[in-house]
Design an enzyme around this catalytic site. Structure first.
Site, short mmCIF file in Angstrom:
data_model
loop_
_atom_site.label_atom_id
_atom_site.label_comp_id
_atom_site.label_asym_id
_atom_site.label_seq_id
_atom_site.Cartn_x
_atom_site.Cartn_y
_atom_site.Cartn_z
N LYS A 208 -56.58 26.30 -69.62
CA LYS A 208 -57.13 25.95 -70.94
C LYS A 208 -58.64 26.22 -70.95
O LYS A 208 -59.16 26.87 -71.83
CB LYS A 208 -56.86 24.48 -71.25
CG LYS A 208 -57.43 24.02 -72.56
CD LYS A 208 -57.20 22.53 -72.79
CE LYS A 208 -58.01 22.06 -73.99
NZ LYS A 208 -57.97 20.58 -74.12
N GLU A 214 -59.26 27.08 -58.73
CA GLU A 214 -57.99 27.44 -58.07
C GLU A 214 -57.29 28.58 -58.81
O GLU A 214 -56.79 29.54 -58.21
CB GLU A 214 -57.06 26.24 -58.00
CG GLU A 214 -57.56 25.08 -57.14
CD GLU A 214 -58.31 24.04 -57.93
OE1 GLU A 214 -58.92 24.39 -58.97
OE2 GLU A 214 -58.31 22.86 -57.51
N GLY A 263 -54.56 19.00 -71.15
CA GLY A 263 -53.70 19.73 -70.21
C GLY A 263 -52.41 18.99 -69.91
O GLY A 263 -51.32 19.57 -69.96
N ARG A 264 -52.50 17.68 -69.65
CA ARG A 264 -51.30 16.93 -69.25
C ARG A 264 -50.37 16.68 -70.43
O ARG A 264 -49.28 16.14 -70.26
CB ARG A 264 -51.71 15.62 -68.58
CG ARG A 264 -52.68 14.78 -69.38
CD ARG A 264 -53.27 13.68 -68.51
NE ARG A 264 -54.28 12.91 -69.22
CZ ARG A 264 -55.58 13.24 -69.27
NH1 ARG A 264 -56.00 14.34 -68.66
NH2 ARG A 264 -56.45 12.51 -69.94
N GLU A 350 -53.80 10.23 -64.88
CA GLU A 350 -55.02 10.91 -65.37
C GLU A 350 -55.39 10.41 -66.78
O GLU A 350 -56.52 10.54 -67.22
CB GLU A 350 -54.83 12.43 -65.38
CG GLU A 350 -56.15 13.20 -65.44
CD GLU A 350 -56.01 14.69 -65.16
OE1 GLU A 350 -55.58 15.44 -66.09
OE2 GLU A 350 -56.34 15.13 -64.05
N HIS A 381 -32.46 6.96 -49.41
CA HIS A 381 -32.52 7.24 -47.96
C HIS A 381 -33.95 7.44 -47.51
O HIS A 381 -34.19 8.02 -46.46
CB HIS A 381 -31.66 8.48 -47.65
CG HIS A 381 -30.24 8.34 -48.10
ND1 HIS A 381 -29.25 7.83 -47.28
CD2 HIS A 381 -29.66 8.58 -49.30
CE1 HIS A 381 -28.11 7.79 -47.96
NE2 HIS A 381 -28.33 8.24 -49.19
N LYS A 496 -65.02 17.97 -57.67
CA LYS A 496 -65.29 19.39 -57.91
C LYS A 496 -66.76 19.72 -57.59
O LYS A 496 -67.07 20.73 -56.97
CB LYS A 496 -64.99 19.74 -59.38
CG LYS A 496 -63.53 19.66 -59.78
CD LYS A 496 -63.36 20.05 -61.25
CE LYS A 496 -61.91 19.90 -61.71
NZ LYS A 496 -61.74 20.20 -63.16
#
Ligand SMILES: O=P(O)(O)OC[C@H]1O[C@](O)(CO)[C@@H](O)[C@@H]1O
Length: 520
Positions: A208, A214, A263-264, A350, A381, A496
Protein backbone atom coordinates in the site's frame (compact mmCIF):
# COMPACT_ATOMS: atom_id res chain seq x y z
CA UNK A 1 -15.78 9.58 23.23
CA UNK A 2 -15.90 8.76 26.92
CA UNK A 3 -18.89 6.88 28.31
CA UNK A 4 -21.80 9.23 28.99
CA UNK A 5 -21.99 7.86 32.51
CA UNK A 6 -19.98 5.15 34.17
CA UNK A 7 -22.89 3.42 35.87
CA UNK A 8 -23.01 0.60 33.32
CA UNK A 9 -19.29 -0.08 33.51
CA UNK A 10 -19.36 0.02 37.31
CA UNK A 11 -22.34 -2.34 37.32
CA UNK A 12 -20.43 -4.57 34.90
CA UNK A 13 -17.47 -4.77 37.27
CA UNK A 14 -19.60 -5.32 40.37
CA UNK A 15 -21.52 -8.04 38.55
CA UNK A 16 -18.41 -10.06 37.95
CA UNK A 17 -16.77 -9.35 41.32
CA UNK A 18 -19.83 -10.01 43.40
CA UNK A 19 -21.39 -12.95 41.59
CA UNK A 20 -19.10 -14.30 38.86
CA UNK A 21 -21.31 -16.35 36.61
CA UNK A 22 -20.54 -20.07 36.51
CA UNK A 23 -20.58 -21.69 33.07
CA UNK A 24 -21.30 -25.04 34.75
CA UNK A 25 -24.44 -23.61 36.32
CA UNK A 26 -25.53 -21.75 33.19
CA UNK A 27 -24.94 -24.44 30.57
CA UNK A 28 -27.90 -26.55 29.43
CA UNK A 29 -29.34 -28.10 26.24
CA UNK A 30 -31.84 -25.24 26.09
CA UNK A 31 -29.07 -22.61 26.41
CA UNK A 32 -27.07 -24.21 23.57
CA UNK A 33 -30.20 -24.02 21.39
CA UNK A 34 -31.04 -20.45 22.51
CA UNK A 35 -27.69 -18.62 22.38
CA UNK A 36 -27.36 -18.52 18.58
CA UNK A 37 -27.01 -15.37 16.46
CA UNK A 38 -27.20 -15.45 12.64
CA UNK A 39 -23.97 -13.70 11.57
CA UNK A 40 -24.53 -13.40 7.80
CA UNK A 41 -23.01 -15.50 5.03
CA UNK A 42 -24.58 -18.73 6.42
CA UNK A 43 -22.59 -18.32 9.68
CA UNK A 44 -24.02 -18.67 13.20
CA UNK A 45 -22.36 -17.38 16.36
CA UNK A 46 -23.06 -19.37 19.53
CA UNK A 47 -22.19 -18.00 22.99
CA UNK A 48 -23.86 -20.64 25.21
CA UNK A 49 -20.54 -21.63 26.81
CA UNK A 50 -19.67 -18.04 27.77
CA UNK A 51 -20.21 -16.89 31.42
CA UNK A 52 -22.83 -14.30 30.50
CA UNK A 53 -26.11 -14.24 32.40
CA UNK A 54 -29.25 -12.47 31.20
CA UNK A 55 -28.30 -9.68 33.59
CA UNK A 56 -24.85 -9.36 32.00
CA UNK A 57 -26.45 -9.26 28.56
CA UNK A 58 -28.79 -6.46 29.56
CA UNK A 59 -25.80 -4.54 30.97
CA UNK A 60 -23.89 -5.13 27.75
CA UNK A 61 -26.88 -3.89 25.78
CA UNK A 62 -26.95 -0.77 27.97
CA UNK A 63 -23.22 -0.26 27.41
CA UNK A 64 -23.60 -0.65 23.64
CA UNK A 65 -26.44 1.89 23.65
CA UNK A 66 -24.68 4.28 26.04
CA UNK A 67 -21.47 4.19 24.02
CA UNK A 68 -23.42 4.47 20.75
CA UNK A 69 -21.46 1.61 19.19
CA UNK A 70 -23.72 1.04 16.16
CA UNK A 71 -23.96 4.81 15.62
CA UNK A 72 -20.14 4.97 15.53
CA UNK A 73 -20.13 2.11 13.00
CA UNK A 74 -22.62 4.06 10.87
CA UNK A 75 -20.36 7.11 11.16
CA UNK A 76 -17.48 5.05 9.74
CA UNK A 77 -19.69 3.74 6.94
CA UNK A 78 -20.79 7.25 6.01
CA UNK A 79 -17.20 8.44 5.74
CA UNK A 80 -16.95 10.48 8.91
CA UNK A 81 -13.49 11.08 10.43
CA UNK A 82 -13.17 8.83 13.47
CA UNK A 83 -9.55 9.44 14.29
CA UNK A 84 -8.85 13.02 15.37
CA UNK A 85 -5.10 12.54 15.05
CA UNK A 86 -5.00 11.46 11.48
CA UNK A 87 -8.05 13.10 9.90
CA UNK A 88 -8.52 9.75 8.16
CA UNK A 89 -11.61 7.92 7.03
CA UNK A 90 -12.04 4.17 7.52
CA UNK A 91 -13.68 2.71 4.42
CA UNK A 92 -12.80 -1.01 4.13
CA UNK A 93 -16.45 -2.10 4.42
CA UNK A 94 -17.21 -0.09 1.30
CA UNK A 95 -15.08 -2.46 -0.81
CA UNK A 96 -17.81 -5.10 -0.47
CA UNK A 97 -21.02 -3.09 -0.60
CA UNK A 98 -22.71 0.08 0.54
CA UNK A 99 -24.47 -0.67 3.84
CA UNK A 100 -26.15 2.70 4.12
CA UNK A 101 -27.01 3.03 0.44
CA UNK A 102 -25.35 6.44 0.14
CA UNK A 103 -22.04 6.96 -1.67
CA UNK A 104 -19.19 8.01 0.58
CA UNK A 105 -17.53 11.13 -0.74
CA UNK A 106 -14.04 11.96 0.48
CA UNK A 107 -12.25 15.00 -0.91
CA UNK A 108 -14.95 15.13 -3.60
CA UNK A 109 -14.31 11.64 -4.94
CA UNK A 110 -17.21 9.16 -4.96
CA UNK A 111 -15.47 6.28 -3.20
CA UNK A 112 -18.16 3.79 -4.18
CA UNK A 113 -17.46 4.60 -7.80
CA UNK A 114 -13.69 4.22 -7.28
CA UNK A 115 -14.09 0.79 -5.66
CA UNK A 116 -16.46 -0.55 -8.31
CA UNK A 117 -14.13 0.67 -11.08
CA UNK A 118 -11.22 -1.20 -9.44
CA UNK A 119 -13.38 -4.33 -9.16
CA UNK A 120 -14.21 -4.11 -12.87
CA UNK A 121 -10.51 -3.87 -13.71
CA UNK A 122 -9.69 -6.86 -11.49
CA UNK A 123 -12.45 -8.88 -13.17
CA UNK A 124 -11.25 -8.00 -16.66
CA UNK A 125 -7.57 -8.59 -15.93
CA UNK A 126 -8.02 -11.85 -13.99
CA UNK A 127 -10.25 -13.33 -16.70
CA UNK A 128 -7.68 -12.47 -19.39
CA UNK A 129 -4.90 -14.10 -17.35
CA UNK A 130 -7.01 -17.20 -16.62
CA UNK A 131 -8.11 -17.68 -20.24
CA UNK A 132 -4.64 -17.06 -21.71
CA UNK A 133 -5.39 -13.75 -23.41
CA UNK A 134 -2.64 -12.24 -21.24
CA UNK A 135 0.44 -14.44 -21.45
CA UNK A 136 4.04 -14.40 -20.23
CA UNK A 137 6.81 -12.74 -22.25
CA UNK A 138 7.67 -16.04 -24.01
CA UNK A 139 4.07 -16.52 -25.12
CA UNK A 140 3.07 -19.14 -22.56
CA UNK A 141 -0.14 -18.77 -20.52
CA UNK A 142 0.23 -18.27 -16.77
CA UNK A 143 -0.39 -21.27 -14.49
CA UNK A 144 0.90 -19.80 -11.24
CA UNK A 145 0.43 -16.48 -9.46
CA UNK A 146 2.75 -15.35 -6.65
CA UNK A 147 2.06 -12.49 -4.23
CA UNK A 148 5.02 -10.51 -2.88
CA UNK A 149 3.93 -8.57 0.22
CA UNK A 150 4.00 -8.60 4.02
CA UNK A 151 1.62 -7.92 6.93
CA UNK A 152 -1.80 -6.99 5.60
CA UNK A 153 -0.42 -7.37 2.08
CA UNK A 154 0.18 -11.05 2.78
CA UNK A 155 -1.60 -12.52 5.82
CA UNK A 156 -5.24 -11.97 4.82
CA UNK A 157 -4.87 -12.87 1.12
CA UNK A 158 -2.78 -15.94 2.02
CA UNK A 159 -5.30 -17.09 4.67
CA UNK A 160 -8.21 -16.63 2.26
CA UNK A 161 -6.45 -18.48 -0.57
CA UNK A 162 -5.52 -21.44 1.65
CA UNK A 163 -9.08 -21.44 3.01
CA UNK A 164 -10.54 -22.06 -0.46
CA UNK A 165 -7.90 -24.00 -2.43
CA UNK A 166 -9.48 -27.41 -1.75
CA UNK A 167 -12.99 -26.00 -2.15
CA UNK A 168 -12.08 -24.84 -5.67
CA UNK A 169 -10.25 -28.09 -6.45
CA UNK A 170 -13.56 -29.86 -5.69
CA UNK A 171 -15.50 -27.53 -8.01
CA UNK A 172 -15.61 -26.96 -11.81
CA UNK A 173 -13.76 -23.66 -11.35
CA UNK A 174 -10.19 -23.63 -12.70
CA UNK A 175 -7.55 -23.28 -9.98
CA UNK A 176 -4.28 -21.48 -10.71
CA UNK A 177 -1.70 -22.23 -8.02
CA UNK A 178 -0.98 -19.27 -5.75
CA UNK A 179 2.25 -18.79 -3.82
CA UNK A 180 3.36 -16.15 -1.35
CA UNK A 181 6.66 -14.46 -0.57
CA UNK A 182 6.69 -12.17 2.46
CA UNK A 183 9.78 -12.37 4.69
CA UNK A 184 12.99 -10.48 3.84
CA UNK A 185 14.72 -13.77 4.84
CA UNK A 186 16.10 -14.79 1.40
CA UNK A 187 15.20 -18.40 2.13
CA UNK A 188 11.52 -17.44 1.94
CA UNK A 189 11.81 -16.25 -1.66
CA UNK A 190 14.23 -19.09 -2.50
CA UNK A 191 11.76 -21.72 -1.31
CA UNK A 192 9.17 -20.33 -3.75
CA UNK A 193 11.45 -19.49 -6.70
CA UNK A 194 12.72 -23.09 -6.64
CA UNK A 195 9.18 -24.38 -7.29
CA UNK A 196 8.01 -22.09 -10.13
CA UNK A 197 8.52 -21.83 -13.89
CA UNK A 198 9.40 -18.16 -14.57
CA UNK A 199 7.78 -18.33 -18.03
CA UNK A 200 4.37 -19.22 -16.59
CA UNK A 201 4.36 -17.29 -13.31
CA UNK A 202 2.78 -13.89 -12.74
CA UNK A 203 3.94 -11.95 -9.67
CA UNK A 204 1.65 -9.56 -7.77
CA UNK A 205 3.70 -6.96 -5.92
CA UNK A 206 1.56 -5.63 -3.07
CA UNK A 207 2.50 -2.69 -0.92
CA UNK A 208 0.00 0.00 0.00
CA UNK A 209 2.78 2.44 0.95
CA UNK A 210 5.11 1.25 -1.81
CA UNK A 211 8.01 1.70 0.63
CA UNK A 212 8.12 -1.50 2.74
CA UNK A 213 11.72 -2.73 2.88
CA UNK A 214 10.91 -6.45 2.82
CA UNK A 215 8.62 -6.18 -0.19
CA UNK A 216 10.89 -3.95 -2.30
CA UNK A 217 13.86 -6.18 -1.48
CA UNK A 218 11.96 -9.29 -2.51
CA UNK A 219 10.84 -7.59 -5.73
CA UNK A 220 14.51 -7.18 -6.73
CA UNK A 221 15.47 -10.65 -5.53
CA UNK A 222 12.65 -12.23 -7.55
CA UNK A 223 13.06 -10.19 -10.73
CA UNK A 224 16.84 -10.84 -10.68
CA UNK A 225 16.06 -14.58 -10.61
CA UNK A 226 13.70 -14.50 -13.61
CA UNK A 227 15.94 -15.87 -16.37
CA UNK A 228 14.76 -15.85 -19.99
CA UNK A 229 11.71 -13.64 -19.40
CA UNK A 230 11.00 -9.91 -19.43
CA UNK A 231 10.20 -9.22 -15.72
CA UNK A 232 7.99 -6.25 -16.58
CA UNK A 233 5.65 -8.67 -18.36
CA UNK A 234 5.47 -10.92 -15.27
CA UNK A 235 4.71 -8.33 -12.59
CA UNK A 236 1.63 -6.32 -11.60
CA UNK A 237 1.49 -3.87 -8.71
CA UNK A 238 -1.19 -3.30 -6.07
CA UNK A 239 -0.59 -0.07 -4.22
CA UNK A 240 -2.10 3.27 -3.26
CA UNK A 241 -2.31 5.95 -5.92
CA UNK A 242 0.06 8.11 -3.90
CA UNK A 243 2.81 5.50 -3.60
CA UNK A 244 6.07 5.43 -5.60
CA UNK A 245 4.93 2.09 -7.06
CA UNK A 246 1.85 3.67 -8.65
CA UNK A 247 3.85 5.05 -11.59
CA UNK A 248 6.40 2.23 -11.87
CA UNK A 249 7.36 1.33 -15.46
CA UNK A 250 8.53 -2.11 -14.30
CA UNK A 251 5.04 -3.55 -14.16
CA UNK A 252 2.49 -4.91 -16.63
CA UNK A 253 -0.41 -3.17 -14.83
CA UNK A 254 -1.25 -1.51 -11.50
CA UNK A 255 -4.33 -1.79 -9.30
CA UNK A 256 -5.08 0.74 -6.61
CA UNK A 257 -6.21 0.61 -3.01
CA UNK A 258 -7.68 3.54 -1.20
CA UNK A 259 -5.52 5.37 1.32
CA UNK A 260 -8.49 4.99 3.67
CA UNK A 261 -8.16 1.20 3.84
CA UNK A 262 -5.73 -0.10 6.45
CA UNK A 263 -3.46 -3.02 5.47
CA UNK A 264 -4.98 -5.44 7.99
CA UNK A 265 -8.47 -4.54 6.69
CA UNK A 266 -7.56 -4.74 2.98
CA UNK A 267 -8.27 -8.38 2.00
CA UNK A 268 -11.52 -7.38 0.25
CA UNK A 269 -9.73 -4.67 -1.74
CA UNK A 270 -7.33 -5.28 -4.65
CA UNK A 271 -4.80 -6.48 -2.02
CA UNK A 272 -6.70 -9.76 -1.88
CA UNK A 273 -8.82 -9.31 -4.98
CA UNK A 274 -6.13 -9.58 -7.65
CA UNK A 275 -4.49 -12.81 -6.50
CA UNK A 276 -7.73 -14.47 -5.38
CA UNK A 277 -9.47 -13.67 -8.68
CA UNK A 278 -6.53 -14.97 -10.73
CA UNK A 279 -6.06 -18.11 -8.61
CA UNK A 280 -9.68 -18.99 -7.75
CA UNK A 281 -11.79 -17.05 -10.28
CA UNK A 282 -13.38 -13.61 -10.02
CA UNK A 283 -16.77 -15.18 -9.16
CA UNK A 284 -15.15 -16.75 -6.09
CA UNK A 285 -13.87 -13.36 -4.96
CA UNK A 286 -17.33 -11.88 -5.58
CA UNK A 287 -18.84 -14.50 -3.25
CA UNK A 288 -16.29 -13.57 -0.57
CA UNK A 289 -17.37 -9.93 -0.94
CA UNK A 290 -21.05 -10.96 -0.72
CA UNK A 291 -20.48 -12.87 2.51
CA UNK A 292 -18.48 -10.00 4.02
CA UNK A 293 -21.25 -7.56 3.08
CA UNK A 294 -23.87 -9.77 4.75
CA UNK A 295 -21.81 -9.74 7.96
CA UNK A 296 -21.40 -5.95 7.67
CA UNK A 297 -25.20 -5.61 7.40
CA UNK A 298 -25.68 -7.88 10.44
CA UNK A 299 -23.34 -5.60 12.40
CA UNK A 300 -25.88 -2.76 12.01
CA UNK A 301 -28.36 -4.50 14.34
CA UNK A 302 -28.82 -2.42 17.52
CA UNK A 303 -30.16 -5.45 19.47
CA UNK A 304 -26.96 -7.20 20.58
CA UNK A 305 -28.73 -10.58 20.63
CA UNK A 306 -29.11 -10.15 16.86
CA UNK A 307 -25.66 -8.65 16.16
CA UNK A 308 -23.01 -11.41 16.17
CA UNK A 309 -19.92 -9.18 15.88
CA UNK A 310 -21.18 -6.79 18.55
CA UNK A 311 -22.05 -9.61 20.98
CA UNK A 312 -18.64 -11.19 20.32
CA UNK A 313 -16.98 -7.81 20.96
CA UNK A 314 -18.87 -7.14 24.20
CA UNK A 315 -18.24 -10.62 25.60
CA UNK A 316 -14.58 -10.28 24.63
CA UNK A 317 -14.36 -6.99 26.52
CA UNK A 318 -16.17 -8.51 29.52
CA UNK A 319 -13.63 -11.35 29.68
CA UNK A 320 -10.69 -8.97 29.11
CA UNK A 321 -11.59 -6.06 31.37
CA UNK A 322 -13.81 -7.62 34.02
CA UNK A 323 -12.35 -11.14 34.24
CA UNK A 324 -8.84 -9.85 33.30
CA UNK A 325 -8.07 -12.71 30.92
CA UNK A 326 -4.92 -11.63 28.99
CA UNK A 327 -5.28 -13.67 25.79
CA UNK A 328 -7.72 -15.32 23.39
CA UNK A 329 -7.25 -18.49 21.33
CA UNK A 330 -8.68 -18.86 17.81
CA UNK A 331 -9.29 -22.57 17.20
CA UNK A 332 -10.64 -23.36 13.73
CA UNK A 333 -11.64 -27.03 13.33
CA UNK A 334 -10.79 -26.74 9.65
CA UNK A 335 -7.27 -27.29 8.30
CA UNK A 336 -8.17 -24.92 5.45
CA UNK A 337 -8.17 -22.09 8.01
CA UNK A 338 -4.57 -22.88 9.01
CA UNK A 339 -3.38 -19.31 8.50
CA UNK A 340 -6.58 -17.57 9.66
CA UNK A 341 -5.36 -17.20 13.29
CA UNK A 342 -2.19 -15.53 11.96
CA UNK A 343 -4.31 -13.02 10.03
CA UNK A 344 -6.41 -12.37 13.14
CA UNK A 345 -3.22 -11.75 15.14
CA UNK A 346 -2.43 -8.76 12.94
CA UNK A 347 -6.07 -7.65 12.68
CA UNK A 348 -6.64 -7.65 16.44
CA UNK A 349 -3.23 -6.94 17.95
CA UNK A 350 -2.17 -4.27 15.46
CA UNK A 351 -5.59 -2.57 15.84
CA UNK A 352 -6.17 -2.68 19.59
CA UNK A 353 -2.73 -3.30 21.11
CA UNK A 354 -2.70 0.34 22.21
CA UNK A 355 -1.86 2.20 25.44
CA UNK A 356 -3.43 5.62 24.71
CA UNK A 357 -6.98 6.53 23.67
CA UNK A 358 -8.05 8.32 20.48
CA UNK A 359 -7.07 11.62 22.09
CA UNK A 360 -3.56 10.49 23.02
CA UNK A 361 -4.38 10.13 26.72
CA UNK A 362 -2.75 7.24 28.63
CA UNK A 363 -5.25 4.54 29.53
CA UNK A 364 -5.95 3.19 33.02
CA UNK A 365 -7.53 -0.04 31.75
CA UNK A 366 -6.26 -2.99 29.70
CA UNK A 367 -6.95 -3.19 25.96
CA UNK A 368 -6.43 -5.75 23.17
CA UNK A 369 -5.66 -9.37 24.19
CA UNK A 370 -2.85 -11.56 22.90
CA UNK A 371 -4.24 -13.61 20.02
CA UNK A 372 -2.94 -17.05 19.09
CA UNK A 373 -4.30 -20.28 17.65
CA UNK A 374 -3.97 -23.34 15.47
CA UNK A 375 -6.47 -25.61 13.73
CA UNK A 376 -8.09 -28.42 15.69
CA UNK A 377 -7.65 -31.29 16.20
CA UNK A 378 -3.88 -30.50 15.92
CA UNK A 379 -3.96 -28.00 18.78
CA UNK A 380 -5.28 -30.76 21.04
CA UNK A 381 -1.94 -32.48 20.62
CA UNK A 382 0.01 -29.29 21.25
CA UNK A 383 -1.15 -26.59 23.71
CA UNK A 384 -4.53 -27.78 24.98
CA UNK A 385 -2.86 -29.09 28.17
CA UNK A 386 -2.38 -25.49 29.32
CA UNK A 387 -5.84 -24.49 28.10
CA UNK A 388 -7.43 -27.25 30.20
CA UNK A 389 -5.24 -27.35 33.35
CA UNK A 390 -3.01 -24.27 33.21
CA UNK A 391 -3.08 -21.56 35.87
CA UNK A 392 -4.31 -18.95 33.34
CA UNK A 393 -7.79 -19.14 31.85
CA UNK A 394 -7.76 -18.45 28.09
CA UNK A 395 -11.05 -17.54 26.36
CA UNK A 396 -11.54 -19.73 23.27
CA UNK A 397 -13.11 -18.96 19.88
CA UNK A 398 -13.96 -22.17 18.04
CA UNK A 399 -14.86 -22.29 14.35
CA UNK A 400 -16.46 -25.37 12.77
CA UNK A 401 -18.22 -26.68 9.65
CA UNK A 402 -20.57 -29.65 9.26
CA UNK A 403 -19.17 -30.68 5.87
CA UNK A 404 -15.63 -30.82 4.51
CA UNK A 405 -14.52 -29.08 1.31
CA UNK A 406 -12.75 -31.76 -0.70
CA UNK A 407 -15.67 -34.20 -0.77
CA UNK A 408 -13.27 -37.04 0.00
CA UNK A 409 -13.76 -38.94 3.29
CA UNK A 410 -13.71 -42.46 4.75
CA UNK A 411 -15.89 -44.32 7.24
CA UNK A 412 -13.76 -46.03 9.92
CA UNK A 413 -15.38 -47.67 12.94
CA UNK A 414 -18.75 -46.26 11.93
CA UNK A 415 -17.86 -42.59 11.46
CA UNK A 416 -16.32 -40.38 8.78
CA UNK A 417 -13.24 -38.24 9.42
CA UNK A 418 -15.41 -35.12 9.30
CA UNK A 419 -17.65 -36.58 12.03
CA UNK A 420 -14.55 -37.46 14.08
CA UNK A 421 -13.30 -33.86 13.67
CA UNK A 422 -16.58 -32.38 14.87
CA UNK A 423 -16.99 -34.93 17.64
CA UNK A 424 -13.68 -33.60 19.00
CA UNK A 425 -14.90 -30.01 18.62
CA UNK A 426 -18.13 -30.64 20.53
CA UNK A 427 -16.22 -32.63 23.16
CA UNK A 428 -13.66 -29.85 23.70
CA UNK A 429 -16.34 -27.17 24.21
CA UNK A 430 -17.98 -29.30 26.92
CA UNK A 431 -14.68 -30.41 28.49
CA UNK A 432 -13.53 -26.80 28.79
CA UNK A 433 -16.88 -25.66 30.17
CA UNK A 434 -17.75 -28.46 32.60
CA UNK A 435 -14.40 -30.08 33.41
CA UNK A 436 -14.22 -33.31 35.44
CA UNK A 437 -13.89 -34.07 39.13
CA UNK A 438 -11.24 -36.58 40.18
CA UNK A 439 -9.73 -37.69 43.49
CA UNK A 440 -6.34 -37.30 41.87
CA UNK A 441 -5.74 -33.52 41.55
CA UNK A 442 -3.52 -34.10 38.52
CA UNK A 443 -6.45 -35.66 36.73
CA UNK A 444 -8.97 -33.03 37.81
CA UNK A 445 -10.33 -30.48 35.29
CA UNK A 446 -11.73 -27.29 36.84
CA UNK A 447 -13.78 -26.41 33.74
CA UNK A 448 -15.20 -22.88 33.67
CA UNK A 449 -13.11 -22.25 30.54
CA UNK A 450 -15.21 -19.88 28.35
CA UNK A 451 -15.68 -20.52 24.65
CA UNK A 452 -17.75 -19.35 21.71
CA UNK A 453 -18.45 -21.23 18.49
CA UNK A 454 -18.90 -19.84 14.98
CA UNK A 455 -20.30 -22.52 12.69
CA UNK A 456 -21.75 -23.09 9.22
CA UNK A 457 -22.65 -25.99 6.99
CA UNK A 458 -19.49 -25.67 4.87
CA UNK A 459 -16.50 -23.32 4.42
CA UNK A 460 -17.68 -21.70 1.17
CA UNK A 461 -16.46 -18.38 -0.28
CA UNK A 462 -19.64 -16.78 1.13
CA UNK A 463 -19.01 -18.16 4.64
CA UNK A 464 -15.34 -17.19 4.46
CA UNK A 465 -16.17 -13.60 3.54
CA UNK A 466 -18.60 -13.38 6.44
CA UNK A 467 -16.01 -14.88 8.81
CA UNK A 468 -13.42 -12.31 7.71
CA UNK A 469 -15.82 -9.39 8.18
CA UNK A 470 -17.19 -10.75 11.48
CA UNK A 471 -13.77 -10.45 13.09
CA UNK A 472 -13.04 -7.09 11.44
CA UNK A 473 -16.28 -5.76 12.89
CA UNK A 474 -15.68 -7.37 16.29
CA UNK A 475 -12.25 -5.65 16.47
CA UNK A 476 -13.81 -2.36 15.33
CA UNK A 477 -16.49 -2.50 18.06
CA UNK A 478 -13.88 -3.34 20.71
CA UNK A 479 -11.82 -0.38 19.54
CA UNK A 480 -14.89 1.81 20.07
CA UNK A 481 -15.43 0.31 23.53
CA UNK A 482 -11.81 0.97 24.52
CA UNK A 483 -12.00 4.40 22.90
CA UNK A 484 -8.93 3.64 20.76
CA UNK A 485 -7.75 4.57 17.31
CA UNK A 486 -7.80 1.02 15.90
CA UNK A 487 -6.60 2.16 12.50
CA UNK A 488 -3.01 3.25 13.00
CA UNK A 489 0.09 1.28 14.03
CA UNK A 490 2.70 3.56 15.58
CA UNK A 491 4.00 0.59 17.59
CA UNK A 492 5.70 -0.93 14.55
CA UNK A 493 7.79 2.13 13.70
CA UNK A 494 10.60 2.03 16.33
CA UNK A 495 11.85 -1.38 15.19
CA UNK A 496 12.03 -0.16 11.61
CA UNK A 497 14.03 2.93 12.63
CA UNK A 498 16.54 0.89 14.66
CA UNK A 499 16.93 -1.69 11.89
CA UNK A 500 17.79 1.13 9.50
CA UNK A 501 20.29 2.42 12.10
CA UNK A 502 21.99 -0.98 12.18
CA UNK A 503 22.18 -1.02 8.38
CA UNK A 504 23.86 2.40 8.56
CA UNK A 505 26.48 1.24 11.09
CA UNK A 506 24.64 1.89 14.38
CA UNK A 507 25.93 5.48 14.62
CA UNK A 508 27.62 5.03 17.99
CA UNK A 509 24.77 3.17 19.66
CA UNK A 510 26.97 0.64 21.45
CA UNK A 511 24.21 -1.61 22.78
CA UNK A 512 22.61 -1.83 19.35
CA UNK A 513 26.05 -2.50 17.84
CA UNK A 514 26.76 -5.18 20.46
CA UNK A 515 23.68 -7.13 19.41
CA UNK A 516 24.33 -6.46 15.73
CA UNK A 517 27.86 -7.84 16.15
CA UNK A 518 26.43 -11.11 17.47
CA UNK A 519 24.54 -11.61 14.23
CA UNK A 520 26.18 -9.71 11.38
O1 LIG B 1 1.28 -2.74 2.37
P1 LIG B 1 2.52 -2.07 2.93
O2 LIG B 1 2.44 -0.57 2.86
O3 LIG B 1 3.78 -2.64 2.32
O4 LIG B 1 2.57 -2.39 4.53
C1 LIG B 1 2.70 -3.73 4.93
C2 LIG B 1 2.35 -3.83 6.42
O5 LIG B 1 3.23 -3.05 7.25
C3 LIG B 1 2.46 -2.37 8.24
O6 LIG B 1 2.30 -1.04 7.85
C4 LIG B 1 3.17 -2.41 9.58
O7 LIG B 1 3.24 -3.72 10.03
C5 LIG B 1 1.12 -3.09 8.25
O8 LIG B 1 0.10 -2.34 8.85
C6 LIG B 1 0.95 -3.33 6.79
O9 LIG B 1 -0.07 -4.27 6.50
Amino acid sequence: MEYKNLDTLKAFAELSNSKKASIKELLSKERVEKCNIAAGGSLTYNYAAMPVTDEAISLMQALADEDELVEKYKAILSGQVMNPGEKRLVLHQLTRGNCLGTPVLADGEDKGEFYSSQLARIKDFSEKVRNGVIKGSTGKPFDTVCQIGIGGSDLGPRALYLALAEYINNSPVKHLNAKFISNVDPDDAASVIRTINPETTLFVLVSKSGTTLETLTNQLLVTSSLKGVDPAKHLVAVTSKTSPLASSKDVLDAFFIDDYIGGRYSSTSAVGGVILSIALGYETFEEILKGAHEADMNALETDITKNAALMDALIGMYLRNVYSYPSTAILPYSQALSRFPAHLQQLDMESNGKHVNRFGEKLNYVTGPVIFGEPGTNGQHSFYQLLHQGTDIVPLQFIGFKENQAGRDIVIEGSTSQVKLNANLAAQIVAFALGKNDDNPNKEFDGERPSSLIYANRLTPLALGALLAHFENKVMFQGFLWNLNSFDQEGVQLGKVLAKKVLNGCQGDEILKAFADLLI
